[in-house]
Design a protein around this motif. Structure first.
Motif, PDB file in Angstrom:
ATOM      1  N   PHE A 295      54.555   8.155  57.302  1.00  0.00           N
ATOM      2  CA  PHE A 295      54.121   7.977  55.905  1.00  0.00           C
ATOM      3  C   PHE A 295      53.039   8.979  55.559  1.00  0.00           C
ATOM      4  CE2 PHE A 295      54.306   5.215  52.264  1.00  0.00           C
ATOM      5  CZ  PHE A 295      53.075   5.393  51.645  1.00  0.00           C
ATOM      6  N   VAL A 296      52.093   9.187  56.483  1.00  0.00           N
ATOM      7  CA  VAL A 296      50.975  10.104  56.245  1.00  0.00           C
ATOM      8  C   VAL A 296      51.455  11.548  56.214  1.00  0.00           C
ATOM      9  CG1 VAL A 296      48.870  11.024  57.257  1.00  0.00           C
ATOM     10  CG2 VAL A 296      49.233   8.559  57.152  1.00  0.00           C
ATOM     11  N   HIS A 297      52.341  11.900  57.135  1.00  0.00           N
ATOM     12  CA  HIS A 297      52.758  13.290  57.249  1.00  0.00           C
ATOM     13  C   HIS A 297      53.992  13.609  56.413  1.00  0.00           C
ATOM     14  CE1 HIS A 297      50.652  12.692  61.293  1.00  0.00           C
ATOM     15  NE2 HIS A 297      49.815  13.307  60.450  1.00  0.00           N
ATOM     16  N   GLY A 298      54.278  12.748  55.448  1.00  0.00           N
ATOM     17  CA  GLY A 298      55.376  13.019  54.538  1.00  0.00           C
ATOM     18  C   GLY A 298      54.915  13.966  53.455  1.00  0.00           C
ATOM     19  N   ASP A 299      55.432  13.746  52.260  1.00  0.00           N
ATOM     20  CA  ASP A 299      55.052  14.645  51.154  1.00  0.00           C
ATOM     21  C   ASP A 299      53.543  14.669  50.990  1.00  0.00           C
ATOM     22  OD1 ASP A 299      57.909  13.473  49.292  1.00  0.00           O
ATOM     23  OD2 ASP A 299      57.746  15.094  50.767  1.00  0.00           O
ATOM     24  N   SER A 300      53.005  13.515  50.782  1.00  0.00           N
ATOM     25  CA  SER A 300      51.541  13.320  50.769  1.00  0.00           C
ATOM     26  C   SER A 300      51.305  11.825  50.642  1.00  0.00           C
ATOM     27  CB  SER A 300      50.871  14.056  49.606  1.00  0.00           C
ATOM     28  OG  SER A 300      51.136  13.411  48.392  1.00  0.00           O
ATOM     29  N   ILE A 301      50.132  11.376  50.995  1.00  0.00           N
ATOM     30  CA  ILE A 301      49.866   9.933  50.864  1.00  0.00           C
ATOM     31  C   ILE A 301      49.767   9.517  49.415  1.00  0.00           C
ATOM     32  CG2 ILE A 301      47.349  10.023  50.939  1.00  0.00           C
ATOM     33  CD1 ILE A 301      47.564   7.536  52.788  1.00  0.00           C
ATOM     34  N   SER A 302      49.418  10.511  48.536  1.00  0.00           N
ATOM     35  CA  SER A 302      49.350  10.200  47.107  1.00  0.00           C
ATOM     36  C   SER A 302      50.735  10.058  46.519  1.00  0.00           C
ATOM     37  CB  SER A 302      48.586  11.303  46.361  1.00  0.00           C
ATOM     38  OG  SER A 302      47.288  11.419  46.861  1.00  0.00           O
ATOM     39  N   GLU A 303      51.727  10.727  47.089  1.00  0.00           N
ATOM     40  CA  GLU A 303      53.109  10.642  46.599  1.00  0.00           C
ATOM     41  C   GLU A 303      54.003  10.329  47.791  1.00  0.00           C
ATOM     42  OE1 GLU A 303      53.941  14.347  44.703  1.00  0.00           O
ATOM     43  OE2 GLU A 303      52.394  14.115  43.192  1.00  0.00           O
TER      44      GLU A 303
ATOM     45  N   SER B 287      42.583  19.050  61.527  1.00  0.00           N
ATOM     46  CA  SER B 287      43.086  17.828  60.881  1.00  0.00           C
ATOM     47  C   SER B 287      42.415  17.651  59.536  1.00  0.00           C
ATOM     48  CB  SER B 287      42.797  16.599  61.751  1.00  0.00           C
ATOM     49  OG  SER B 287      43.470  16.689  62.969  1.00  0.00           O
ATOM     50  N   ARG B 288      43.211  17.129  58.634  1.00  0.00           N
ATOM     51  CA  ARG B 288      42.617  16.826  57.336  1.00  0.00           C
ATOM     52  C   ARG B 288      42.821  15.335  57.032  1.00  0.00           C
ATOM     53  NH1 ARG B 288      46.060  16.561  52.884  1.00  0.00           N
ATOM     54  NH2 ARG B 288      48.246  17.054  53.287  1.00  0.00           N
ATOM     55  N   LEU B 289      41.992  14.856  56.081  1.00  0.00           N
ATOM     56  CA  LEU B 289      42.015  13.431  55.723  1.00  0.00           C
ATOM     57  C   LEU B 289      43.155  13.158  54.746  1.00  0.00           C
ATOM     58  CD1 LEU B 289      40.646  10.612  55.802  1.00  0.00           C
ATOM     59  CD2 LEU B 289      39.300  11.340  53.819  1.00  0.00           C
ATOM     60  N   HIS B 290      44.065  12.233  55.138  1.00  0.00           N
ATOM     61  CA  HIS B 290      45.170  11.854  54.275  1.00  0.00           C
ATOM     62  C   HIS B 290      44.920  10.525  53.561  1.00  0.00           C
ATOM     63  CE1 HIS B 290      47.996  14.989  55.706  1.00  0.00           C
ATOM     64  NE2 HIS B 290      47.353  14.853  56.860  1.00  0.00           N
ATOM     65  N   GLY B 291      43.880   9.821  53.944  1.00  0.00           N
ATOM     66  CA  GLY B 291      43.592   8.530  53.304  1.00  0.00           C
ATOM     67  C   GLY B 291      42.961   7.569  54.311  1.00  0.00           C
ATOM     68  N   TYR B 292      43.057   6.278  53.984  1.00  0.00           N
ATOM     69  CA  TYR B 292      42.435   5.259  54.825  1.00  0.00           C
ATOM     70  C   TYR B 292      43.369   4.068  54.947  1.00  0.00           C
ATOM     71  CZ  TYR B 292      38.184   7.842  53.608  1.00  0.00           C
ATOM     72  OH  TYR B 292      37.238   8.795  53.432  1.00  0.00           O
TER      73      TYR B 292
END
Length: 815
Positions: A76-84, A184-189
């Motif tokens: 889910f995190v490494h998909g398009d983006s956590i925002s989409e 690494s970058r932050l994709h969310g929480y």
């Protein structure tokens, strides 16, 4: 050497001092241990709570990491983006999170939040409303951003349900290739909201001693979890809480539920504190238990040593004491003035002298007790017991010799009002003055108290409260008692001077004659009492002779009471409704609910008959509660049916108004029926308010806070006072129908009504006139700008069905 000196020289060094010293030392050491044990127990409990809380935090952090590192979350995190996010992964993620929650039901909310705080996914147990999906400006989200790369935990109050909870946030990090590292970058929480039910369980399971408890507060001292749910939300005193925060693990003295206790606290988190307390009364109980043990030990030691030295003291004390014992036995059998043949110069001789003086004192005390038992302490008159004894003797003598006698039962009129207004001290003064006035109205022989071995003569006595009674033996017919009763009533025309105030007092007198109205004391007292109540019903300040009709009325009253009790139990009462018209609009804007009762055996019973009986026999409270609920139910039903703003008016009994639970009954009825409080109006009489003005003020203010309307019923017929009108939160004045019936153009009655309307308007009150029966009444009231009217001219009181038909017809005509 005196005997007292001999005893002290033998007993003090051998018995008292060593045993007392040993007992005190033992007692002190054991109490110190008890204090230390209670303090250590609090410390141990708080340590256990700290350990369990830390375990819960570690478990939550570990589970947050476990959930965040699951394969689905990584996809889910490494998909398009956590925002989409990928749409197809969403149901799988929700199922996975739900399975986690089934394993850990305390994680009642699991969310995926974007780096900017926008909620992307949410899995929640229960029906907690999701009020906030944007967490960007919440304190805990901003704190999370300051802890990048680590699992963040905090205790907080969940804004969605305003309940305390544990928040665990795991940052979701990853590079484009799916690996975590420097790039690494932050994709969310991933955020867990954990229910703190385990803290509530700790308050129930952890005990300190027998009555000690533990509870939890936030950083302000507000109680979050407590064994007693009623204490949740309460605030610890600021001074006490500051001491507990400043000195964790230290015992602090304080109070809990009006008891002295010892407190200890520990800080579980910046926002969460655990507090334990131990009641002082447990320590006091231990003090008492240990004290009794030491006292028992001391007593046994003294007993053993006393047995040892008894043989030494026997010759010096026993024989004189046996003589004093015989004297004491004689005194115990009632021979107070007993001869004691002991004459010595030591303490035994002094004791013999004391016994002689005690016998004299007991003899005097016995005479005083006999006087107190048969006389009223306030007025000095004979009391009920003495009067009944005299009446029994006098009745027997009269029957034996074929004579007549009379008893006069007197009760002060409106004494309770005087007592409540001026205080009990003034009331007592009035009773004594009234007793003196009665005595002056009788012949001197009327108040002579005869010894038991003489024939009973005339007697004035106080039965109880403001009730007095007079016995007149050897009367002939009703003439003698009539003269005495008339003399008493005439004497009361002169006012009493009490605390520099003149009081005009009257009395109601009931008269019963022997043998015509009874032949024993109980029957004569009952019939005289009935006659007295008949005098009160006839306007007070008069006397009435007992008649069989009065007894019939009393029997009728008892029958009505029994049938009314049955009617209440079988729900046989009914509400009628009388409309109230707004003179400005011509619309029905209110309705008064009126209680009606038709009994199968007695027929239609007037409220003027059964309401006083209900108040006297304790039935008015359940009746009033039924009326309140039924009126609220009908009002809500009509609001929903007709969509009309009609205010329901309920008459409140003075007994219920001055009781303790009227407010809760009204709140419960409003809650159950869903009626808006502004459509409920309470009608109160001036009499009910003036019984306790301070209580009335507090009660009315509470009603106004609920949103109720307050109406003052029958205004002008009671003890009207402009002072309380300006102080009480009253919305309406109801002009009594007697004023409306006497109102004619340009007469005094019209002037009175006009003055009441003007006064009500000047006090920002609406004015309603009841008893409107003619067109002339309507025209005059409209000219005087009366706000509302009620009476037969508008409509008679009617059952609910007829009222509904009338409203439906009015609405149809308006349409």
């Amino acid at each position: 050497m005196r005997l007292q000196t001999k005893i002290l020289l033998m007993l003090i060094p051998l018995i008292v001092l060593p045993i007392l010293a040993l007992g005190w030392a033992t007692y002190s050491g054991m109490m110190k241990d008890a204090h230390k044990q209670s303090q250590q127990q609090m410390t141990n409990v708080l340590d256990q709570v700290q350990s369990r809380t830390d375990t819960q935090l570690r478990t939550a952090r570990a589970n947050a990491s476990l959930f965040a590192n699951s394969r689905l979350i990584e996809r889910f995190v490494h998909g398009d983006s956590i925002s989409e996010p990928r749409v197809e992964l969403t149901p799988l993620i929700l199922d996975s999170l739900f399975n986690y929650q089934m394993a850990y039901p305390e994680y009642y909310e699991i969310r995926l939040v974007s780096p900017r705080g926008k909620e992307v996914l949410r899995s929640a147990l229960g029906d907690t409303e999701n009020k906030y999906i944007d967490e960007s400006d919440s304190p805990y989200f901003m704190a999370m951003q300051g802890h990048q790369g680590i699992t963040y935990t905090t205790f907080f109050r969940n804004p969605d349900n305003n309940q305390p909870a544990l928040l665990v946030s795991k940052p979701l990090l990853g590079s484009e290739d799916g690996n975590q590292g420097v790039n690494s970058r932050l994709h969310g929480y991933l955020m867990l909201t954990v229910d703190l039910g385990f803290l509530k369980k700790l308050t129930l399971s952890e005990k300190i001693g027998e009555y000690g408890q533990i509870f939890f507060t936030d950083a302000t001292g507000t109680i979050l979890f407590h064994r007693s749910t009623g204490d949740v939300g309460k605030q610890l005193p600021a001074g006490l809480f500051d001491k507990l925060k400043a000195a964790p693990g230290t015992t602090i003295a304080g109070s809990y539920a009006d008891q002295d206790v010892k407190y200890q606290a520990t800080k579980l988190h910046d926002w969460l504190y655990a507090v334990a307390f131990y009641p002082e009364h447990e320590l006091i109980a231990k003090h008492s238990s240990l004290g009794w043990s030491v006292a028992l030990f001391t007593f046994i030691a003294i007993l053993l040593i006393s047995t040892f030295i008894f043989s030494i003291l026997k010759m010096l004390l026993i024989r004189p004491i046996q003589q004093l014992s015989h004297a004491a036995s004689e005194i115990g059998r009632g021979q107070m003035l007993v001869t004691i043949d002991v004459d010595s110069n030591d303490e035994i001789g002094d004791l013999a002298t004391t016994f002689r003086e005690m016998g004299k004192s007991l003899n005097n005390y016995h005479e005083q007790v006999h006087y107190v038992a048969y006389h009223d302490s306030l007025t000095g008159l004979p009391n009920r017991k003495m009067f009944k004894d005299y009446l029994t003797r006098a009745a027997a003598e009269a029957l034996r010799h074929g004579r007549e006698l009379s008893i006069l039962f007197l009760d002060l009129d409106n004494f309770k009002r005087i007592n409540d207004t001026m205080g009990h001290h003034a009331g007592d003064k009035l009773l004594k003055a009234f007793a003196d006035r009665l005595s002056s109205c009788l012949r001197m022989s009327d108040v002579i108290a005869h010894p038991a071995n003489e024939d009973a003569g005339e007697l004035l006595a106080r039965l109880a409260g403001d009730e007095f009674i007079i016995l007149l033996p050897n009367t002939k017919g009703s003439g003698d008692s009539q003269k005495v009763a008339s003399r008493i009533i005439e004497s009361l025309k002169e006012p009493f001077s009490i605390d520099q105030q003149e009081l005009h007092v009257s009395t109601s007198i009931g008269i019963a004659l022997l043998p015509g109205d009874g032949v024993d004391s109980n029957e004569l007292l009952k019939n005289a009492d009935i006659a007295m109540y008949s005098a009160k019903k006839l306007g007070r300040n008069n006397y009435q002779y007992y008649s069989s009709d009065m007894n019939d009325n009393a029997v009728r009253k008892l029958l009505v009471e029994n049938r009314l009790r049955r009617a209440v139990e079988n729900n046989e009462l009914e509400l009628y409704f009388q409309p109230q018209m707004n003179l400005s609009t011509g619309l029905i804007s209110g309705v008064e609910s009126l209680l009606r009762w038709h009994d199968d055996q007695l027929g239609q019973i007037s409220p003027e008959v059964f309401i006083p009986i209900a108040e006297e026999y304790g039935l008015i409270i359940p009746i009033s509660e039924w009326v309140i609920h039924e009126a609220c139910r009908k009002a809500r039903e009509w609001h929903d049916k007709f969509h009309a703003s009609i205010t329901m008016s309920i008459n409140i009994s003075a007994v219920h108004f001055n009781g303790p639970d009227l407010e809760s009954v009204i709140k419960e009825s409003l809650s159950k029926t869903g009626l808006d409080p502004k459509y409920l109006e309470l009608e109160l009489t001036e009499t009910s308010i003036l019984q306790d003005p301070e209580l009335a003020t507090r009660t009315l203010i509470a009603f106004k806070k609920i949103g109720l309307q307050i109406s003052l019923d029958d205004f002008g017929t009671g003890y009207s006072s402009l002072s309380y009108l300006t102080k009480l939160p009253i919305d309406k004045l109801k002009i009594d129908k007697s004023f409306i019936m006497n109102m004619k153009p340009d007469n005094r009655g019209m002037s009175i009504v006009s003055a009441i309307i003007a006064m009500g308007h000047s006090l920002n009150m609406m004015v309603i006139a009841e008893g409107v029966e003619t067109t002339e009444n309507m025209q005059l009231l409209r000219r005087m700008h009366c706000d509302m009217v009620q009476g037969y001219f508008i409509a008679h009181p009617m059952p609910a069905a007829e009222f509904e038909e009338m409203i439906a017809d009015l609405l149809k005509r308006r349409a």
